[in-house]
Design a protein around this motif. Structure first.
Motif, PDB file in Angstrom:
ATOM      1  N   LEU A 337     -56.743  79.574  29.025  1.00  0.00           N
ATOM      2  CA  LEU A 337     -56.968  80.998  29.287  1.00  0.00           C
ATOM      3  C   LEU A 337     -57.103  81.796  28.001  1.00  0.00           C
ATOM      4  N   GLY A 338     -57.004  81.126  26.867  1.00  0.00           N
ATOM      5  CA  GLY A 338     -56.963  81.857  25.611  1.00  0.00           C
ATOM      6  C   GLY A 338     -55.638  82.563  25.412  1.00  0.00           C
ATOM      7  N   ALA A 339     -54.585  82.052  26.034  1.00  0.00           N
ATOM      8  CA  ALA A 339     -53.279  82.719  26.009  1.00  0.00           C
ATOM      9  C   ALA A 339     -52.671  82.712  24.611  1.00  0.00           C
ATOM     10  N   ARG A 340     -51.993  83.816  24.268  1.00  0.00           N
ATOM     11  CA  ARG A 340     -51.292  83.923  22.987  1.00  0.00           C
ATOM     12  C   ARG A 340     -49.843  84.369  23.169  1.00  0.00           C
ATOM     13  N   THR A 341     -49.612  85.402  23.966  1.00  0.00           N
ATOM     14  CA  THR A 341     -48.257  85.916  24.128  1.00  0.00           C
ATOM     15  C   THR A 341     -47.447  84.999  25.045  1.00  0.00           C
ATOM     16  N   PRO A 342     -46.117  85.113  25.028  1.00  0.00           N
ATOM     17  CA  PRO A 342     -45.312  84.319  25.966  1.00  0.00           C
ATOM     18  C   PRO A 342     -45.713  84.538  27.419  1.00  0.00           C
ATOM     19  N   GLU A 343     -46.021  85.787  27.782  1.00  0.00           N
ATOM     20  CA  GLU A 343     -46.390  86.079  29.167  1.00  0.00           C
ATOM     21  C   GLU A 343     -47.724  85.436  29.528  1.00  0.00           C
ATOM     22  N   GLU A 344     -48.692  85.521  28.610  1.00  0.00           N
ATOM     23  CA  GLU A 344     -49.990  84.885  28.866  1.00  0.00           C
ATOM     24  C   GLU A 344     -49.851  83.366  28.947  1.00  0.00           C
ATOM     25  N   THR A 345     -49.010  82.811  28.076  1.00  0.00           N
ATOM     26  CA  THR A 345     -48.786  81.365  28.093  1.00  0.00           C
ATOM     27  C   THR A 345     -48.115  80.937  29.392  1.00  0.00           C
ATOM     28  N   ALA A 346     -47.134  81.723  29.847  1.00  0.00           N
ATOM     29  CA  ALA A 346     -46.468  81.412  31.119  1.00  0.00           C
ATOM     30  C   ALA A 346     -47.463  81.453  32.269  1.00  0.00           C
TER      31      ALA A 346
END
Length: 387
Positions: A337-346
Motif C-alpha cells: 500500500l506504500g505504507a509508512r506510518t504505524p497506522e498505515e502499516t497496520a
C-alpha cells in the motif's frame, strides 16, 4: 441472528416481543452472507442489517407482519432490471431471508434465549432452523452448545419433524460448530434420504479468533487496534517488560512478558489463529518462526526489510525448517500500500490477513472482472446430511 446476539439478548432480558429476519441463502454478489440478521421489536425499534440497505425497508415490514400474525415466512430478494424502483438488490445478487417472530410467550422463546445468551457471552453455540420445507416447520429452533455450556452434550429445542430429523440436525450442527462455520444442509423430514426434504441453516457462534502480536513496538500498538476492529482477541507478547505494558497497549486483551517461542509453545492456538511477528530481531524471530510455521494456524507473518527476510530465511533453513513450511511465511508482512506510518502499516497487515482468510487477491477491483465476494470454507458451507 447470532451476529446481533448481544442486543437481542438484552431484548430477551427486558421481555420484549420481536421478530428476526435472517439471511439463510445467498447467490451471486450478495452484500451479506448467511446468518446476517435484522430484528424489529414491538415498538418498531430496529437493529442489524441483512443487505447493507438495499431491502431493509421491505424486510422491516415483513418483521412487523410476522409479529402481528405470529407466523414465520421465507422471502426471496433478487435484482430487478425492469423497474428501477422495485425492491431488490442493486448488486445483482440473490438472498433468501427467514423472518420469524420471537414473542415473549412463544414456546420456543427459551431456546432462542439460551442461544442468544451463550453467543452474547462469547460461548460456542449453533442455532439450527428449517428454512425450506413444510410451513409448520419453518423457523423452529434447535440449539447445540459447546462443552463449556453443556458438558453432558445435550441439546435444546426441536425442529418439529420426525425425531430422526433432530438427531441428524444435532450431528451436523456439532460438526459445523466444531469448525466454527455457518452453513446449510439438506435432509428429509424423517431424517433419511426419502420423503419430503427440508433445508436447514446452522448459525455458529464461536469465541473470537486469536491474534498474537509478537514484539511490543510502535507498529504493534496500531496493529492491536486494527485487530480489535476486525474482531480478534488480541495478545501482545514481548520478552522485555519495559515495553510490554498496559500503558503502551491499552486496547490489547492480554499482555504477556515472556520469550515469544516459549509463550507460543504454551498457549492455545487453532486454525483461525493469526500470528504477527514484528520484532525483526533474529534472536526472537528465528526460534519463534521455527515453531509457528509448524502449527496449523491461519496466518504467520513477519516484519522486516528484504535483507532481513533473506537472512531470516537462511537462519530458519539452518534450524531445519523445510521449504514447504517456509512457503507459509508471509514476509515482509502486509500488502503493498506504500505504507509508512504505524497506522498505515497496520492497515496493510490487516488487509493481507483479510485477503488470506477470504481468498482475495489484494488487487484493486477497478478495471478487473474478478468476484467482489469470494466463497471460502470460513464463510459458509453446504452439505447433504447422512442419516
Amino acid at each position: 441472528m447470532l451476529d446481533i446476539a448481544e442486543d437481542l439478548n438484552r431484548w430477551v432480558e427486558e421481555g420484549r416481543d420481536f421478530a428476526v429476519a435472517t439471511v439463510v441463502s445467498v447467490g451471486g454478489s450478495a452484500p451479506r452472507g448467511p446468518g446476517a440478521a435484522l430484528a424489529v421489536d414491538g415498538e418498531g425499534t430496529v437493529i442489524g442489517s441483512v443487505s447493507g440497505g438495499c431491502v431493509e425497508a421491505a424486510v422491516y415490514d415483513l418483521c412487523v407482519q410476522a409479529l402481528q400474525e405470529c407466523r414465520a415466512v421465507v422471502e426471496r430478494f433478487g435484482y430487478s432490471d425492469e423497474d428501477a424502483f422495485a425492491v431488490g438488490l442493486t448488486c445483482g445478487g440473490v438472498i433468501e431471508v427467514l423472518v420469524a417472530p420471537v414473542a415473549a410467550d412463544a414456546p420456543d422463546r427459551a431456546v432462542f434465549a439460551a442461544a442468544l445468551s451463550a453467543a452474547a457471552r462469547g460461548g460456542a453455540a449453533a442455532l439450527t432452523r428449517v428454512f425450506r420445507g413444510p410451513p409448520e416447520l419453518l423457523g423452529r429452533p434447535l440449539l447445540v452448545t459447546g462443552p463449556d455450556e453443556r458438558p453432558d452434550g445435550t441439546y435444546e429445542g426441536t425442529l418439529g419433524g420426525h425425531p430422526e430429523l433432530d438427531r441428524t440436525a444435532v450431528g451436523e450442527s456439532r460438526a459445523l460448530l466444531a469448525a466454527g462455520r455457518t452453513g446449510e444442509f439438506v435432509v428429509s423430514e424423517s431424517g433419511a434420504h426419502c420423503g419430503s426434504e427440508v433445508t436447514v441453516l446452522v448459525e455458529s457462534s464461536t469465541p473470537p479468533p486469536r491474534m498474537i502480536v509478537f514484539g511490543a513496538v510502535d507498529f504493534a500498538a496500531a496493529l492491536v487496534r486494527a485487530g480489535k476492529f476486525l474482531g480478534y482477541h488480541v495478545t501482545v507478547c514481548d520478552a522485555r517488560p519495559v515495553f510490554a505494558t498496559r500503558a503502551r497497549f491499552p486496547e490489547a486483551d492480554d499482555i504477556v512478558v515472556e520469550w515469544p517461542h516459549r509463550y507460543l509453545r504454551e498457549t492455545a492456538t487453532d486454525s483461525r489463529t493469526v500470528l504477527c511477528v514484528l520484532t525483526h530481531d533474529a534472536k526472537f524471530d528465528v526460534p519463534l518462526l521455527a515453531a509457528a510455521l509448524r502449527l496449523p494456524v491461519a496466518f504467520v507473518g513477519a516484519m522486516g526489510s528484504r535483507r532481513t527476510h533473506e537472512d531470516r530465511n537462511r537462519r530458519l533453513r539452518e534450524e531445519g525448517v523445510t521449504e514447504d513450511e517456509l512457503s507459509r511465511l508471509r514476509s515482509p508482512i502486509g500488502l503493498d500500500l506504500g505504507a509508512r506510518t504505524p497506522e498505515e502499516t497496520a492497515l496493510s497487515i490487516a488487509a493481507e490477513i483479510v485477503a488470506t482468510r477470504q481468498g482475495g487477491t489484494g488487487r484493486p477491483l477497478t478495471g478487473t472482472r474478478m468476484p467482489i465476494h469470494h466463497d471460502t470454507p470460513d464463510s459458509s458451507v453446504r452439505a447433504r446430511a447422512v442419516a
